[in-house]
Design an enzyme around this catalytic site. Structure first.
Site, PDB file in Angstrom:
ATOM      1  N   HIS A 110       0.817  -1.214   0.000  1.00 16.21           N
ATOM      2  CA  HIS A 110       0.000   0.000   0.000  1.00 16.21           C
ATOM      3  C   HIS A 110       0.850   1.263   0.000  1.00 16.21           C
ATOM      4  O   HIS A 110       0.355   2.345   0.295  1.00 16.21           O
ATOM      5  CB  HIS A 110      -0.940   0.024   1.219  1.00 16.21           C
ATOM      6  CG  HIS A 110      -2.012  -1.005   1.146  1.00 16.21           C
ATOM      7  ND1 HIS A 110      -2.739  -1.394   2.229  1.00 16.21           N
ATOM      8  CD2 HIS A 110      -2.475  -1.740   0.097  1.00 16.21           C
ATOM      9  CE1 HIS A 110      -3.626  -2.318   1.868  1.00 16.21           C
ATOM     10  NE2 HIS A 110      -3.481  -2.554   0.581  1.00 16.21           N
ATOM     11  N   CYS A 118       5.802  12.483  -7.466  1.00 18.48           N
ATOM     12  CA  CYS A 118       5.561  13.699  -8.256  1.00 18.48           C
ATOM     13  C   CYS A 118       4.646  13.362  -9.434  1.00 18.48           C
ATOM     14  O   CYS A 118       4.967  12.470 -10.245  1.00 18.48           O
ATOM     15  CB  CYS A 118       6.883  14.271  -8.784  1.00 18.48           C
ATOM     16  SG  CYS A 118       6.632  15.747  -9.795  1.00 18.48           S
ATOM     17  N   THR A 177      -4.185  -7.987  11.164  1.00 17.49           N
ATOM     18  CA  THR A 177      -5.037  -7.440  10.101  1.00 17.49           C
ATOM     19  C   THR A 177      -6.460  -7.957  10.242  1.00 17.49           C
ATOM     20  O   THR A 177      -6.685  -9.107  10.592  1.00 17.49           O
ATOM     21  CB  THR A 177      -4.494  -7.761   8.690  1.00 17.49           C
ATOM     22  OG1 THR A 177      -5.350  -7.178   7.707  1.00 17.49           O
ATOM     23  CG2 THR A 177      -4.363  -9.252   8.449  1.00 17.49           C
TER      24      THR A 177
END
Ligand code: BV8
Length: 228
Positions: A110, A118, A177
């Site tokens: 992730h 950029c 998780t």
């Protein structure tokens, strides 16, 4: 040599002082994920997204890895003696606590909080300070930087390598998780037919029924015990 794949989520960093997402005091109880963790939210209000990630980047400087992160770094060392990529640590987390604990081969599916991207030249500078709409890209000077993380609706990173490693592993371990977010939430299904599967979590996740083995409790106690 046995091949092991480990998947971590926000629960492994909880005892270091970083909030999880879906527990009662979790991140998503304070801010709507649609506003700060989607491309649409960024387009609608980039300043709110900048503030959300600037706050998390600042808090990361005041926390440290915990015994669970360190136990996984030790496990990698033990496997590391065998060069044929027998150990893979996949994390959903965007913090750098695995690396600071000594883990080397970490796959951030992730993205990473301490990196920007950029939108003009594609550079991905390491970044520890705040980022705003006025921040200029160190490479091209454009004021077009965004957090280098995967938002909802965006493709997670390194998926080909991840799927290949899960297909070939003998042991798959999910740590901290809730198994809510896909495609990571589907990894256990991918592993369960050919690998020994283990869940190490504070409480049974939504996929608890799929695991061959489980230990429930704080990561700093169940993970070192599993690694021993
Ligand atoms: C995508 C990064 C497609 C930024 C995050 C089916 C298939 C595929 C996709 C979907 C699908 N159904 C829905 C989707 C879409 C969506 C999704 O899954 N939605 C959910 C809500 C249903 N998925 C996506 O959009 C993904 N992209 O599929 O793209 C695509 C294909 C082609 C082309 C383009 C696109 C992208 C998902 C990634 C989103 N980004 N974060 C950031 O961090 O800001 S996700 C977010 O949730 C978090 O970042 C985290 O990484 C992730 C998972 O959360 P957890 O880590 O599990 O944390 P949680 O709080 O939920 O649970 C904590 C656990 O720890 C609990 O179980 C708790 O008990 C435990 N715990 C607590 N304390 C402790 C503890 N355990 C141990 N010790 C403790 N002390």
């Amino acid at each position: 040599m046995e091949r092991i794949v480990i998947l971590t989520g926000a629960g492994i960093s909880r005892e270091s002082g970083l909030a999880t997402f879906r527990d009662e005091a979790g991140v998503w109880s304070r801010v709507r994920l649609e506003d700060v963790c989607t491309p649409e939210g960024f387009a609608r209000n980039p300043d709110q997204v900048d503030a959300f990630y600037n706050h998390r980047r600042q808090e990361l400087q005041h926390v440290a890895p915990n015994a669970a992160h360190r136990a996984l770094a030790e496990l990698e060392q033990a496997y590391g003696a065998n060069e044929d990529d027998a150990f893979l640590l996949i994390t959903q987390n965007i913090d750098d606590l695995h690396e600071r604990a000594g883990s080397h081969n970490v796959v951030h599916m992730h993205g990473e909080l301490l990196q920007l991207r950029c939108l003009s030249c594609g550079a991905t500078p390491t970044w520890h300070q705040d980022c705003t709409r006025a921040t200029a890209c160190p490479e091209c000077g454009a004021q077009a930087l965004r957090p280098d993380v995967v938002w909802f609706g965006e493709m997670p990173l390194h998926m080909e390598g991840i799927m290949d490693a899960i297909a070939r592993c003998d042991c798959f371990v999910a740590i901290g998780t809730s198994a809510t977010v896909y495609p990571a939430a589907g990894f256990t299904e991918l592993a369960t037919n050919h690998a020994h599967t283990v869940e190490l979590n504070l409480a049974p996740s939504g996929k608890a029924g799929l695991f061959d083995e489980a230990a429930y409790g704080p990561a700093t106690s169940v993970v070192p015990r599993f690694v021993k």
